[in-house]
Design a protein around this motif. Structure first.
Motif, PDB file in Angstrom:
ATOM      1  N   PHE A  21       0.095  -0.712   3.465  1.00 40.25           N
ATOM      2  CA  PHE A  21      -1.032  -1.556   3.083  1.00 40.25           C
ATOM      3  C   PHE A  21      -1.796  -0.817   2.009  1.00 40.25           C
ATOM      4  O   PHE A  21      -2.307   0.268   2.223  1.00 40.25           O
ATOM      5  N   TYR A  22      -1.849  -1.379   0.818  1.00 42.68           N
ATOM      6  CA  TYR A  22      -2.510  -0.728  -0.303  1.00 42.68           C
ATOM      7  C   TYR A  22      -3.154  -1.788  -1.186  1.00 42.68           C
ATOM      8  O   TYR A  22      -2.509  -2.778  -1.541  1.00 42.68           O
ATOM      9  N   ASP A  23      -4.404  -1.582  -1.524  1.00 39.74           N
ATOM     10  CA  ASP A  23      -5.128  -2.481  -2.421  1.00 39.74           C
ATOM     11  C   ASP A  23      -5.085  -3.921  -1.897  1.00 39.74           C
ATOM     12  O   ASP A  23      -4.826  -4.859  -2.647  1.00 39.74           O
ATOM     13  N   ASN A  24      -5.340  -4.071  -0.587  1.00 40.99           N
ATOM     14  CA  ASN A  24      -5.372  -5.375   0.096  1.00 40.99           C
ATOM     15  C   ASN A  24      -4.054  -6.136   0.033  1.00 40.99           C
ATOM     16  O   ASN A  24      -4.031  -7.362   0.086  1.00 40.99           O
ATOM     17  N   VAL A  25      -2.953  -5.424  -0.106  1.00 43.21           N
ATOM     18  CA  VAL A  25      -1.632  -6.045  -0.137  1.00 43.21           C
ATOM     19  C   VAL A  25      -0.737  -5.321   0.856  1.00 43.21           C
ATOM     20  O   VAL A  25      -0.709  -4.101   0.897  1.00 43.21           O
ATOM     21  N   ILE A  26      -0.005  -6.085   1.670  1.00 48.14           N
ATOM     22  CA  ILE A  26       1.001  -5.515   2.567  1.00 48.14           C
ATOM     23  C   ILE A  26       2.343  -5.672   1.877  1.00 48.14           C
ATOM     24  O   ILE A  26       2.709  -6.763   1.436  1.00 48.14           O
ATOM     25  N   ARG A  27       3.080  -4.573   1.769  1.00 47.25           N
ATOM     26  CA  ARG A  27       4.386  -4.636   1.122  1.00 47.25           C
ATOM     27  C   ARG A  27       5.348  -3.699   1.815  1.00 47.25           C
ATOM     28  O   ARG A  27       4.951  -2.815   2.554  1.00 47.25           O
ATOM     29  N   ARG A  28       6.625  -3.903   1.555  1.00 49.05           N
ATOM     30  CA  ARG A  28       7.664  -3.020   2.088  1.00 49.05           C
ATOM     31  C   ARG A  28       7.719  -1.742   1.263  1.00 49.05           C
ATOM     32  O   ARG A  28       7.376  -1.736   0.086  1.00 49.05           O
ATOM     33  N   PHE A  29       8.174  -0.672   1.901  1.00 52.44           N
ATOM     34  CA  PHE A  29       8.440   0.550   1.160  1.00 52.44           C
ATOM     35  C   PHE A  29       9.621   0.303   0.220  1.00 52.44           C
ATOM     36  O   PHE A  29      10.569  -0.390   0.584  1.00 52.44           O
ATOM     37  N   THR A  30       9.571   0.882  -0.952  1.00 54.38           N
ATOM     38  CA  THR A  30      10.733   0.837  -1.831  1.00 54.38           C
ATOM     39  C   THR A  30      11.740   1.877  -1.326  1.00 54.38           C
ATOM     40  O   THR A  30      11.373   2.799  -0.587  1.00 54.38           O
ATOM     41  N   VAL A  31      12.979   1.737  -1.722  1.00 50.59           N
ATOM     42  CA  VAL A  31      13.997   2.706  -1.319  1.00 50.59           C
ATOM     43  C   VAL A  31      13.616   4.090  -1.839  1.00 50.59           C
ATOM     44  O   VAL A  31      13.775   5.089  -1.133  1.00 50.59           O
ATOM     45  N   GLU A  32      13.076   4.147  -3.043  1.00 51.00           N
ATOM     46  CA  GLU A  32      12.671   5.439  -3.619  1.00 51.00           C
ATOM     47  C   GLU A  32      11.558   6.085  -2.792  1.00 51.00           C
ATOM     48  O   GLU A  32      11.548   7.296  -2.590  1.00 51.00           O
ATOM     49  N   GLU A  33      10.628   5.281  -2.282  1.00 49.38           N
ATOM     50  CA  GLU A  33       9.565   5.822  -1.420  1.00 49.38           C
ATOM     51  C   GLU A  33      10.149   6.349  -0.111  1.00 49.38           C
ATOM     52  O   GLU A  33       9.742   7.399   0.381  1.00 49.38           O
ATOM     53  N   LEU A  34      11.111   5.609   0.438  1.00 52.08           N
ATOM     54  CA  LEU A  34      11.757   6.060   1.670  1.00 52.08           C
ATOM     55  C   LEU A  34      12.494   7.382   1.442  1.00 52.08           C
ATOM     56  O   LEU A  34      12.454   8.275   2.293  1.00 52.08           O
ATOM     57  N   GLU A  35      13.150   7.501   0.298  1.00 52.94           N
ATOM     58  CA  GLU A  35      13.848   8.753  -0.023  1.00 52.94           C
ATOM     59  C   GLU A  35      12.850   9.913  -0.086  1.00 52.94           C
ATOM     60  O   GLU A  35      13.087  10.973   0.491  1.00 52.94           O
ATOM     61  N   LYS A  36      11.747   9.697  -0.768  1.00 53.89           N
ATOM     62  CA  LYS A  36      10.740  10.756  -0.897  1.00 53.89           C
ATOM     63  C   LYS A  36      10.152  11.136   0.457  1.00 53.89           C
ATOM     64  O   LYS A  36       9.910  12.314   0.720  1.00 53.89           O
ATOM     65  N   LEU A  37       9.924  10.152   1.329  1.00 49.68           N
ATOM     66  CA  LEU A  37       9.393  10.439   2.661  1.00 49.68           C
ATOM     67  C   LEU A  37      10.352  11.308   3.482  1.00 49.68           C
ATOM     68  O   LEU A  37       9.934  12.068   4.341  1.00 49.68           O
ATOM     69  N   GLN A  38      11.633  11.194   3.193  1.00 49.59           N
ATOM     70  CA  GLN A  38      12.636  12.003   3.882  1.00 49.59           C
ATOM     71  C   GLN A  38      12.943  13.303   3.145  1.00 49.59           C
ATOM     72  O   GLN A  38      13.842  14.035   3.532  1.00 49.59           O
TER      73      GLN A  38
END
Length: 85
Positions: A21-38
């Motif tokens: 949830f960012y800037d009043n918008v709910i969205r899915r993580f991008t694959v690139e964000e998931l990679e970085k989180l791991q």
């Protein structure tokens, strides 16, 4: 600031299981964000289709987590030996 949104809120929108949830918008993580989180570099899994990328990222273990587990093993072993004695 961004925050993680659990599956209940996402179910209301029908968007996803784990969202941001960012800037009043709910969205899915991008694959690139998931990679970085791991702990992977962005684009690391780009050679395979997106569903397989997400599955591989989700099934992976980060090296830093494994390192911490191995650091604690000697202490856990020592504790187990004193508990038995």
């Amino acid at each position: 600031s961004a925050s993680l949104v659990g599956s209940e809120m996402c179910k209301e929108t029908g968007a996803c299981d784990t969202c941001v949830f960012y800037d009043n918008v709910i969205r899915r993580f991008t694959v690139e964000e998931l990679e970085k989180l791991q702990g992977l570099p962005a684009g690391y899994t780009a050679a395979v289709p997106e569903p397989a990328r997400k599955r591989a990222i989700g099934n992976g273990w980060t090296a830093s987590v494994i390192t911490e587990i191995f650091k604690l093993l000697p202490q856990a072993e020592a504790t187990a030996k004193t508990d038995v004695a």
